[in-house]
Design a protein around this motif. Structure first.
Motif, PDB file in Angstrom:
ATOM      1  N   VAL A 219       3.035   3.205  -1.696  1.00  0.00           N
ATOM      2  CA  VAL A 219       3.152   1.923  -2.395  1.00  0.00           C
ATOM      3  C   VAL A 219       4.574   1.408  -2.163  1.00  0.00           C
ATOM      4  CG1 VAL A 219       3.009   0.739  -4.612  1.00  0.00           C
ATOM      5  CG2 VAL A 219       1.516   2.693  -4.138  1.00  0.00           C
ATOM      6  N   VAL A 220       4.668   0.234  -1.531  1.00  0.00           N
ATOM      7  CA  VAL A 220       5.976  -0.359  -1.233  1.00  0.00           C
ATOM      8  C   VAL A 220       6.183  -1.512  -2.215  1.00  0.00           C
ATOM      9  CG1 VAL A 220       7.381  -1.502   0.525  1.00  0.00           C
ATOM     10  CG2 VAL A 220       5.749   0.273   1.204  1.00  0.00           C
ATOM     11  N   ILE A 221       7.328  -1.495  -2.902  1.00  0.00           N
ATOM     12  CA  ILE A 221       7.557  -2.490  -3.952  1.00  0.00           C
ATOM     13  C   ILE A 221       8.654  -3.434  -3.503  1.00  0.00           C
ATOM     14  CG2 ILE A 221       8.057  -2.826  -6.416  1.00  0.00           C
ATOM     15  CD1 ILE A 221       7.500   0.619  -5.880  1.00  0.00           C
ATOM     16  N   GLY A 222       8.271  -4.650  -3.105  1.00  0.00           N
ATOM     17  CA  GLY A 222       9.227  -5.662  -2.643  1.00  0.00           C
ATOM     18  C   GLY A 222       9.033  -5.955  -1.163  1.00  0.00           C
ATOM     19  N   GLY A 223       8.801  -7.229  -0.847  1.00  0.00           N
ATOM     20  CA  GLY A 223       8.453  -7.616   0.530  1.00  0.00           C
ATOM     21  C   GLY A 223       9.571  -8.319   1.272  1.00  0.00           C
ATOM     22  N   GLY A 224      10.818  -7.839   1.127  1.00  0.00           N
ATOM     23  CA  GLY A 224      11.921  -8.334   1.955  1.00  0.00           C
ATOM     24  C   GLY A 224      11.922  -7.603   3.286  1.00  0.00           C
ATOM     25  N   PRO A 225      12.986  -7.748   4.087  1.00  0.00           N
ATOM     26  CA  PRO A 225      13.004  -7.075   5.382  1.00  0.00           C
ATOM     27  C   PRO A 225      12.752  -5.567   5.291  1.00  0.00           C
ATOM     28  CG  PRO A 225      15.143  -8.130   4.903  1.00  0.00           C
ATOM     29  CD  PRO A 225      14.170  -8.591   3.874  1.00  0.00           C
ATOM     30  N   ALA A 226      13.363  -4.903   4.305  1.00  0.00           N
ATOM     31  CA  ALA A 226      13.157  -3.452   4.183  1.00  0.00           C
ATOM     32  C   ALA A 226      11.709  -3.139   3.830  1.00  0.00           C
ATOM     33  CB  ALA A 226      14.087  -2.884   3.115  1.00  0.00           C
TER      34      ALA A 226
ATOM     35  N   ALA B  16      -1.585  -4.767  10.432  1.00  0.00           N
ATOM     36  CA  ALA B  16      -1.323  -3.324  10.258  1.00  0.00           C
ATOM     37  C   ALA B  16      -2.307  -2.693   9.267  1.00  0.00           C
ATOM     38  CB  ALA B  16       0.113  -3.118   9.782  1.00  0.00           C
ATOM     39  N   GLY B  17      -3.135  -3.520   8.620  1.00  0.00           N
ATOM     40  CA  GLY B  17      -4.128  -2.989   7.675  1.00  0.00           C
ATOM     41  C   GLY B  17      -3.565  -2.724   6.288  1.00  0.00           C
ATOM     42  N   ILE B  18      -2.467  -3.397   5.957  1.00  0.00           N
ATOM     43  CA  ILE B  18      -1.842  -3.201   4.637  1.00  0.00           C
ATOM     44  C   ILE B  18      -2.559  -4.063   3.603  1.00  0.00           C
ATOM     45  CG2 ILE B  18       0.307  -3.689   3.348  1.00  0.00           C
ATOM     46  CD1 ILE B  18       1.668  -3.279   6.202  1.00  0.00           C
ATOM     47  N   LYS B  19      -2.625  -3.546   2.379  1.00  0.00           N
ATOM     48  CA  LYS B  19      -3.179  -4.344   1.285  1.00  0.00           C
ATOM     49  C   LYS B  19      -2.005  -5.043   0.591  1.00  0.00           C
ATOM     50  CE  LYS B  19      -5.911  -5.539  -2.085  1.00  0.00           C
ATOM     51  NZ  LYS B  19      -7.001  -6.442  -1.931  1.00  0.00           N
ATOM     52  N   PRO B  20      -1.847  -6.370   0.772  1.00  0.00           N
ATOM     53  CA  PRO B  20      -0.748  -7.047   0.082  1.00  0.00           C
ATOM     54  C   PRO B  20      -1.198  -7.549  -1.292  1.00  0.00           C
ATOM     55  CG  PRO B  20      -1.754  -8.552   1.669  1.00  0.00           C
ATOM     56  CD  PRO B  20      -2.580  -7.287   1.675  1.00  0.00           C
ATOM     57  N   LEU B  21      -0.295  -7.485  -2.260  1.00  0.00           N
ATOM     58  CA  LEU B  21      -0.543  -8.130  -3.554  1.00  0.00           C
ATOM     59  C   LEU B  21       0.665  -9.008  -3.853  1.00  0.00           C
ATOM     60  CD1 LEU B  21      -1.994  -5.270  -5.822  1.00  0.00           C
ATOM     61  CD2 LEU B  21      -3.240  -7.179  -4.809  1.00  0.00           C
ATOM     62  N   TYR B  22       0.464 -10.323  -3.796  1.00  0.00           N
ATOM     63  CA  TYR B  22       1.549 -11.274  -4.068  1.00  0.00           C
ATOM     64  C   TYR B  22       1.476 -11.719  -5.540  1.00  0.00           C
ATOM     65  CZ  TYR B  22       1.934 -11.913   1.068  1.00  0.00           C
ATOM     66  OH  TYR B  22       2.101 -11.722   2.418  1.00  0.00           O
TER      67      TYR B  22
ATOM     68  N   LYS C 233       7.521 -16.747   7.574  1.00  0.00           N
ATOM     69  CA  LYS C 233       6.564 -16.373   6.515  1.00  0.00           C
ATOM     70  C   LYS C 233       5.182 -16.138   7.109  1.00  0.00           C
ATOM     71  CE  LYS C 233       8.552 -19.146   2.738  1.00  0.00           C
ATOM     72  NZ  LYS C 233       8.335 -20.395   1.973  1.00  0.00           N
ATOM     73  N   LEU C 234       4.771 -17.045   8.010  1.00  0.00           N
ATOM     74  CA  LEU C 234       3.448 -16.932   8.633  1.00  0.00           C
ATOM     75  C   LEU C 234       3.354 -15.651   9.463  1.00  0.00           C
ATOM     76  CD1 LEU C 234       0.747 -18.475   9.219  1.00  0.00           C
ATOM     77  CD2 LEU C 234       1.849 -19.337  11.287  1.00  0.00           C
TER      78      LEU C 234
ATOM     79  N   SER D 278       5.209 -15.287  -0.900  1.00  0.00           N
ATOM     80  CA  SER D 278       5.403 -15.080   0.540  1.00  0.00           C
ATOM     81  C   SER D 278       6.389 -13.943   0.722  1.00  0.00           C
ATOM     82  CB  SER D 278       5.951 -16.358   1.193  1.00  0.00           C
ATOM     83  OG  SER D 278       7.127 -16.756   0.544  1.00  0.00           O
ATOM     84  N   LEU D 279       6.370 -13.381   1.924  1.00  0.00           N
ATOM     85  CA  LEU D 279       7.259 -12.255   2.227  1.00  0.00           C
ATOM     86  C   LEU D 279       8.586 -12.760   2.803  1.00  0.00           C
ATOM     87  CD1 LEU D 279       4.577  -9.928   3.844  1.00  0.00           C
ATOM     88  CD2 LEU D 279       5.449  -9.861   1.500  1.00  0.00           C
ATOM     89  N   GLY D 280       9.494 -11.826   3.032  1.00  0.00           N
ATOM     90  CA  GLY D 280      10.782 -12.185   3.646  1.00  0.00           C
ATOM     91  C   GLY D 280      11.966 -11.952   2.724  1.00  0.00           C
ATOM     92  N   GLY D 281      11.735 -11.834   1.428  1.00  0.00           N
ATOM     93  CA  GLY D 281      12.834 -11.560   0.497  1.00  0.00           C
ATOM     94  C   GLY D 281      13.910 -12.634   0.551  1.00  0.00           C
ATOM     95  N   MET D 282      15.144 -12.187   0.578  1.00  0.00           N
ATOM     96  CA  MET D 282      16.259 -13.152   0.577  1.00  0.00           C
ATOM     97  C   MET D 282      16.220 -14.062   1.793  1.00  0.00           C
ATOM     98  SD  MET D 282      19.611 -11.362  -0.804  1.00  0.00           S
ATOM     99  CE  MET D 282      19.596 -10.328  -2.221  1.00  0.00           C
TER     100      MET D 282
END
Ligand SMILES: Cc1cc2nc3c(=O)[nH]c(=O)nc-3n(C[C@H](O)[C@H](O)[C@H](O)COP(=O)(O)OP(=O)(O)OC[C@H]3O[C@@H](n4cnc5c(N)ncnc54)[C@H](O)[C@@H]3O)c2cc1C
Length: 477
Positions: free
Chosen positions: A20-27, A123-129, A113-114, A50-54
């Protein structure tokens, strides 16, 4: 402070995953993509839409110091993806070793973002925004679940390994895991946090006129940071509201836009960048500063006459909040000495870019390349908690370098790969075979340590560091 008791209640477990990855910035992006590519069932939680963080929420539309001899893997996929979808505005990676500027790439925020949506789905990840990770359920030194809050209410997500990539260490400290939140590291301001920052875009700028204006006023406007005299005078006569002593103006090539980093909100001693009142006051104040700067530039600087404020950030730039206290804490002394670590998982070519509590700024260009050990990504106490990006275990000065986007991608890639291997091998990340991790990362294109960097490249970086030390002898304004 007054307190009330929140009644105990059952909540739904809505998902369960290996990682489980918490936070969708570059890391977080790099961690989630790496975990999934290495066979882990992966969930990525993000509080915005949307992803990308800062890079997307705070409008830092860049990756500094990209160099194929130093990094590799996911950073290449991103650069290639941006080229393909038309989002790559400028590629100056070739300058990464010269010391001319920040090297790296600049991109269109919307195209980025796109691309990130596409990358994580592929990659088959389940995103939850639109979910805020609010806490953790612990079983001794083990995270059983992360608690999220959303429009649906309070819910839980179970996992084998959790990676905090919130940029502010939210799950690290809310899970009660040991953390670092030391603030600025020297002088009478020691212990105060770096101020909150703000960046925004101007549209409708006449570049040709601005370029001519800069040429005519080389002292004041010729460099990366400009406007010192105008700011001093305008603060004194009350026509500028703001803290910064200089503005960083950067062209968004060919688009009639200018990106500006200028407003700064100081946090007094005892105030922290995670405090709601401070973030609120900061957001109001920084917007006011931005408008004051806009009015000043429009009136005084050639090229801004018909400009307008095009975009402001979704959230203010929170600098140093909580970081992991890891099995090892990387220090300024380590990176100055380019200490070689057996458990290195990435090389960084980023120098510390130090923003102080008020308007201090110091670029420590005398530091060149250094290893990042795996132990900086592993919690000292919580056996299934890892971190990547801005929240790995470092001292303050090292954090001023490793938090940057390109090293964040590298540590994210390492954390995701390690979490997937640990879940597969049924061991905690701290017990993972380092050689297996390093070999897996190498096979996926990553440079895991200084030993992977050709001697000639190391020499180029050393020469760049020597030139920088000569030039600046530490530049503070
Ligand atoms: C104005 C500005 C200029 C910069 N200049 C540069 C530069 O030139 N070059 C460079 O390389 N770097 C630069 N940086 C720094 C860089 O952007 C950050 O250091 C980097 O983004 C850190 O990456 P990260 O993934 O660790 O964290 P972040 O980018 O902060 O990402 C964290 C993510 O987690 C999400 N999140 C946070 N808390 C929660 C929660 N509780 N629940 C769910 N989601 C959560 C956030 O919404 C965000 O998407 C700049 C930053 C700014 C703002």
């Amino acid at each position: 402070m007054k307190q009330i008791i929140e009644p105990q209640r059952k909540i739904d477990v809505i998902q369960e995953a290996d990682v489980v990855v918490i936070g969708g910035g570059p890391a977080g992006i790099a961690a989630a993509v790496s975990a999934a590519r290495n066979g882990a069932q992966t969930i990525l939680l993000e509080m915005f839409g949307s992803l990308g963080g800062m890079q997307t929420q705070c409008l830092n539309a860049s990756f500094s110091f990209i160099d194929p001899a130093i990094q590799g893997g996911i950073i290449d996929d991103i650069t290639y993806g941006l080229k393909r979808n038309g989002g790559l505005i400028r590629d100056i990676s070739k300058e990464s070793r010269t010391g001319k500027g920040m090297g790296g790439i600049f991109f269109d925020v919307e195209a980025y973002k796109l691309l990130l949506d596409e990358m994580i789905l592929a990659a088959g990840i389940k995103p939850l925004y639109h979910v805020f990770a609010a806490g953790a359920v612990m079983e001794k030194n083990h995270i059983k679940a992360v608690i999220i809050e959303s429009k649906e209410g309070r819910q839980a997500i179970l996992g084998k390994v959790f990676i905090d990539t919130t940029g502010s260490g939210d799950i690290i400290w809310k899970s009660g895991s040991p953390s670092i939140s030391d603030g600025f590291s020297k002088g009478p301001k020691k212990g105060r946090h770096a101020g909150l920052g703000y960046t925004f875009f101007f549209g409708g700028v006449d570049y040709a006129k601005l370029k001519a204006f800069r040429r005519e006023h080389p002292e004041e406007w010729g460099g990366l940071w400009g406007g010192k005299e105008l700011i001093k005078k305008s603060k004194a006569d009350g026509t500028l509201y703001g803290n910064r002593a200089a503005f960083l103006l950067s062209e968004v090539w060919g688009r009639g836009s200018i990106w500006i980093l200028g407003p700064q909100y100081a946090l007094p001693k005892g105030h922290h960048p995670w405090m709601t009142e401070d973030i609120t006051q900061g957001s109001i104040d920084l917007r006011k500063q931005a408008w004051s700067m806009y009015n000043l530039l429009k009136k005084n600087v050639g090229g801004f006459e018909k400009s307008y404020i095009e975009k402001t950030p979704t959230m203010v730039l929170l600098r140093d909040a909580h970081r992991l206290l890891g099995e090892y804490t990387l220090t300024e002394a380590d990176i100055r000495a380019a200490k070689v670590f057996d458990d290195s998982i990435a090389v960084s070519n980023m120098c510390p870019d130090v923003f102080g509590p008020d308007d201090e700024h110091e670029w420590i260009g005398s530091i060149s390349l250094y290893d990042i050990p795996y132990r900086c990504l592993i919690s000292k106490k919580t056996d299934n908690l890892m971190s990547a990006g801005a929240t790995i275990s470092t001292d303050f000065i090292t954090w001023c370098a490793t938090r940057y986007c390109t090293p964040s991608i590298c540590t994210g890639q390492a954390a995701g790969t390690a979490a997937a291997l640990a879940a597969r091998k049924k061991v905690s990340p701290g017990k993972l075979d380092i050689k297996l991790l390093q070999e897996t990362l190498s096979r996926q294109g990553a440079r895991v340590g200084l030993k992977d960097v050709p001697k000639a490249v190391i020499n180029e970086y050393q020469q760049k560091a020597e030139r920088s030390a000569e030039r600046s002898k530490a530049s503070t304004f």
